[in-house]
Design a protein around this motif. Structure first.
Motif, PDB file in Angstrom:
ATOM      1  N   GLY A   1       0.821  -1.207   0.000  1.00 11.65           N
ATOM      2  CA  GLY A   1       0.000   0.000   0.000  1.00 11.65           C
ATOM      3  C   GLY A   1       0.854   1.255   0.000  1.00 11.65           C
ATOM      4  N   SER A   2       0.231   2.384   0.297  1.00 13.52           N
ATOM      5  CA  SER A   2       0.913   3.676   0.272  1.00 13.52           C
ATOM      6  C   SER A   2       1.037   4.270   1.663  1.00 13.52           C
ATOM      7  CB  SER A   2       0.153   4.662  -0.631  1.00 13.52           C
ATOM      8  OG  SER A   2       0.148   4.216  -1.964  1.00 13.52           O
ATOM      9  N   LEU A   3       2.184   4.894   1.921  1.00 18.95           N
ATOM     10  CA  LEU A   3       2.436   5.605   3.170  1.00 18.95           C
ATOM     11  C   LEU A   3       2.604   7.081   2.854  1.00 18.95           C
ATOM     12  CD1 LEU A   3       5.060   3.477   5.134  1.00 18.95           C
ATOM     13  CD2 LEU A   3       2.847   4.204   5.994  1.00 18.95           C
ATOM     14  N   ARG A   4       1.947   7.928   3.635  1.00 17.84           N
ATOM     15  CA  ARG A   4       2.068   9.378   3.442  1.00 17.84           C
ATOM     16  C   ARG A   4       2.614   9.975   4.734  1.00 17.84           C
ATOM     17  NH1 ARG A   4      -1.729  14.092   2.605  1.00 17.84           N
ATOM     18  NH2 ARG A   4      -0.954  15.123   0.726  1.00 17.84           N
ATOM     19  N   ILE A   5       3.780  10.621   4.640  1.00 10.06           N
ATOM     20  CA  ILE A   5       4.461  11.099   5.840  1.00 10.06           C
ATOM     21  C   ILE A   5       4.920  12.541   5.644  1.00 10.06           C
ATOM     22  CG2 ILE A   5       6.611  10.017   5.038  1.00 10.06           C
ATOM     23  CD1 ILE A   5       7.371   9.696   8.004  1.00 10.06           C
TER      24      ILE A   5
ATOM     25  N   PHE B   1      -2.602  12.101   6.277  1.00  6.59           N
ATOM     26  CA  PHE B   1      -1.237  11.646   6.551  1.00  6.59           C
ATOM     27  C   PHE B   1      -1.284  10.422   7.463  1.00  6.59           C
ATOM     28  CE2 PHE B   1      -0.049  15.943   5.221  1.00  6.59           C
ATOM     29  CZ  PHE B   1       1.086  15.668   4.466  1.00  6.59           C
ATOM     30  N   ASP B   2      -0.392   9.476   7.182  1.00  7.19           N
ATOM     31  CA  ASP B   2      -0.268   8.309   8.056  1.00  7.19           C
ATOM     32  C   ASP B   2       0.575   8.630   9.280  1.00  7.19           C
ATOM     33  OD1 ASP B   2      -1.609   6.104   6.524  1.00  7.19           O
ATOM     34  OD2 ASP B   2      -0.154   6.721   5.009  1.00  7.19           O
ATOM     35  N   MET B   3       1.573   9.499   9.103  1.00  8.45           N
ATOM     36  CA  MET B   3       2.472   9.827  10.209  1.00  8.45           C
ATOM     37  C   MET B   3       3.216  11.118   9.901  1.00  8.45           C
ATOM     38  SD  MET B   3       5.357   6.858   9.588  1.00  8.45           S
ATOM     39  CE  MET B   3       4.112   5.578   9.641  1.00  8.45           C
TER      40      MET B   3
ATOM     41  N   SER C   1      -2.415  -0.312  10.301  1.00  9.06           N
ATOM     42  CA  SER C   1      -2.070  -1.077   9.105  1.00  9.06           C
ATOM     43  C   SER C   1      -0.673  -1.675   9.223  1.00  9.06           C
ATOM     44  CB  SER C   1      -2.152  -0.191   7.866  1.00  9.06           C
ATOM     45  OG  SER C   1      -1.140   0.793   7.884  1.00  9.06           O
ATOM     46  N   LEU C   2      -0.495  -2.791   8.535  1.00 12.79           N
ATOM     47  CA  LEU C   2       0.789  -3.486   8.573  1.00 12.79           C
ATOM     48  C   LEU C   2       1.904  -2.616   8.005  1.00 12.79           C
ATOM     49  CD1 LEU C   2       2.375  -6.052   9.175  1.00 12.79           C
ATOM     50  CD2 LEU C   2       1.663  -6.951   6.942  1.00 12.79           C
TER      51      LEU C   2
ATOM     52  N   THR D   1      24.616  19.109  23.898  1.00 10.45           N
ATOM     53  CA  THR D   1      23.169  19.249  24.053  1.00 10.45           C
ATOM     54  C   THR D   1      22.471  18.693  22.815  1.00 10.45           C
ATOM     55  OG1 THR D   1      23.229  21.482  23.126  1.00 10.45           O
ATOM     56  CG2 THR D   1      23.353  21.276  25.526  1.00 10.45           C
ATOM     57  N   SER D   2      21.185  18.404  22.934  1.00 11.82           N
ATOM     58  CA  SER D   2      20.454  17.819  21.815  1.00 11.82           C
ATOM     59  C   SER D   2      18.980  18.163  21.922  1.00 11.82           C
ATOM     60  CB  SER D   2      20.632  16.293  21.807  1.00 11.82           C
ATOM     61  OG  SER D   2      20.111  15.735  23.008  1.00 11.82           O
ATOM     62  N   ARG D   3      18.266  17.941  20.826  1.00 11.38           N
ATOM     63  CA  ARG D   3      16.819  18.074  20.814  1.00 11.38           C
ATOM     64  C   ARG D   3      16.230  16.805  20.211  1.00 11.38           C
ATOM     65  NH1 ARG D   3      17.771  23.801  19.325  1.00 11.38           N
ATOM     66  NH2 ARG D   3      17.220  25.063  21.152  1.00 11.38           N
ATOM     67  N   PRO D   4      15.037  16.414  20.675  1.00  6.86           N
ATOM     68  CA  PRO D   4      14.456  15.148  20.211  1.00  6.86           C
ATOM     69  C   PRO D   4      13.731  15.290  18.883  1.00  6.86           C
ATOM     70  CG  PRO D   4      12.984  16.155  21.797  1.00  6.86           C
ATOM     71  CD  PRO D   4      14.185  17.069  21.701  1.00  6.86           C
ATOM     72  N   PHE D   5      13.643  14.185  18.166  1.00  2.42           N
ATOM     73  CA  PHE D   5      12.751  14.084  17.012  1.00  2.42           C
ATOM     74  C   PHE D   5      11.745  12.975  17.301  1.00  2.42           C
ATOM     75  CE2 PHE D   5      15.922  16.684  15.035  1.00  2.42           C
ATOM     76  CZ  PHE D   5      15.182  17.457  14.141  1.00  2.42           C
ATOM     77  N   ILE D   6      10.475  13.314  17.096  1.00  5.93           N
ATOM     78  CA  ILE D   6       9.367  12.470  17.512  1.00  5.93           C
ATOM     79  C   ILE D   6       8.592  11.996  16.292  1.00  5.93           C
ATOM     80  CG2 ILE D   6       7.323  12.310  18.993  1.00  5.93           C
ATOM     81  CD1 ILE D   6       9.821  13.042  20.557  1.00  5.93           C
ATOM     82  N   LEU D   7       8.278  10.696  16.254  1.00  4.19           N
ATOM     83  CA  LEU D   7       7.403  10.146  15.229  1.00  4.19           C
ATOM     84  C   LEU D   7       5.974  10.164  15.761  1.00  4.19           C
ATOM     85  CD1 LEU D   7       7.122   8.692  12.478  1.00  4.19           C
ATOM     86  CD2 LEU D   7       7.409   6.540  13.718  1.00  4.19           C
ATOM     87  N   LEU D   8       5.062  10.768  15.003  1.00  5.80           N
ATOM     88  CA  LEU D   8       3.664  10.904  15.411  1.00  5.80           C
ATOM     89  C   LEU D   8       2.764  10.150  14.443  1.00  5.80           C
ATOM     90  CD1 LEU D   8       3.659  14.775  15.968  1.00  5.80           C
ATOM     91  CD2 LEU D   8       4.127  13.015  17.674  1.00  5.80           C
ATOM     92  N   TYR D   9       1.780   9.439  14.997  1.00  8.86           N
ATOM     93  CA  TYR D   9       0.779   8.801  14.151  1.00  8.86           C
ATOM     94  C   TYR D   9      -0.497   8.609  14.967  1.00  8.86           C
ATOM     95  CZ  TYR D   9       2.963   4.682  16.382  1.00  8.86           C
ATOM     96  OH  TYR D   9       3.499   3.794  17.280  1.00  8.86           O
TER      97      TYR D   9
END
Length: 310
Positions: A98-102, A145-147, A287-288, A272-280
């Motif tokens: 299938g298709s993923l939209r990010i 969007f999927d994520m 979906s698989l 120092t650092s900043r986070p990157f977050i995956l959202l869905y």
């Protein structure tokens, strides 16, 4: 329980989606093995049931109305989930499809996500990936969007947030700038330098620089005659050109530091650092293809998690 859909209605929805994707009733008919008249009747039944016009028709083409586009996005996702559920139950689906939209911020897309995609599609060739490079917050429901990947936790509690990594920050300048203006040896000395600013897209405010001072993480306000907005890569381009000093992510300037195009400054206050977050979105039936992509990113980028904290 009352059935809201019969087999004919589900078939009409499938034909509607094919017509929307192929841009033609005739092409949809050929793909489905029916006549163009059958497709037209199916679309008419849907429009009558919904009380909404789905297509604008001309002698040469068809295009979705605004309501038709919203309906298509929801129908396509629903049909995809039905197909995946059926395959999962029957054991037919051995690989994601299938298709993923990010949606991804510009620098993270160029330097982190996009280089990983060939590896992902080598593992899952039946998954198509549509990447939107943008620093704005997206509406998952309205824009389908999927994520998304963002540099902070979401205010929306309906989203699942999974940290991908802590991206280290580094202070840099070009040798030509340092030759002209001197090299700062203390944070206080930055007040006498051209510090390139970046406006955060979500607030329009300038992002303070982050340092480690006496073991504590501290925000430090700086000033300068250059400000970039929308794309953080702009501050790196300015720094490379000798315009001033910039604080950016190390992954963006690794090659510049290695070949001497840029020089790291004040390393004693780095780390120092900043986070990157995956959202869905939360979903009862995720979906698989989404699950596989989430797990893939966590595996590939998880090695950068932890580090200096967030």
């Amino acid at each position: 329980m009352k059935r809201n859909f019969d087999d004919m209605q589900l078939g009409s929805i499938d034909l509607f989606c094919q017509a929307a994707e192929l841009g033609s009733f005739t092409a949809a008919a050929n793909a489905a093995g029916v006549t163009p008249a059958a497709v037209s009747r199916s679309i008419a039944r849907l429009e009558e049931r919904l009380g909404v016009r789905l297509f604008v028709r001309t002698t040469r083409q068809i295009r979705l109305t605004e309501g038709g586009l919203r309906y298509y996005k929801q129908c396509r996702e629903a049909l995809s989930q039905l197909l995946e559920a059926e395959r999962e139950v029957t054991g037919e689906q051995v690989a994601p499809a299938g298709s993923l939209r990010i949606s991804v911020p510009t620098p993270y897309g160029h330097y982190r996500l996009l280089p990983l995609l060939p590896r992902f599609r080598a593992l899952y060739p039946d998954v198509k990936v549509e990447v939107h490079l943008s620093n704005r917050n997206v509406d998952f429901a309205e824009e389908s969007f999927d994520m998304a990947i963002r540099g902070r936790d979401p205010a929306d509690s309906s989203l699942i947030a999974r940290k991908l990594e802590d991206a280290e920050l580094v202070l840099v300048a070009a040798p030509s700038y340092l030759k002209r203006m001197g090299t700062p040896v203390a944070i206080e000395a930055l007040q006498a330098h051209e510090c390139i600013q970046f406006d955060l897209p979500s607030t329009g405010r300038k992002i303070p620089w982050l340092f480690r001072i006496d073991g504590e993480r501290m925000d430090v306000a700086t000033t300068g005659g250059y400000t970039c907005a929308g794309d953080v890569l702009g501050i790196v381009t300015l720094a490379r050109s000798g315009a001033g000093i910039a604080q950016t992510y190390r992954y963006i300037v690794e090659r510049d530091l290695a070949d001497g195009t840029l020089v790291e400054l004040l390393p004693q206050h780095g780390g120092t650092s900043r986070p990157f977050i995956l959202l869905y979105p939360h979903a009862r039936h995720l979906s698989l293809r989404v699950r596989s992509f989430v797990d893939f990113l966590a595996q590939q980028l998880g090695q950068n998690r932890g580090g200096h904290g967030i």
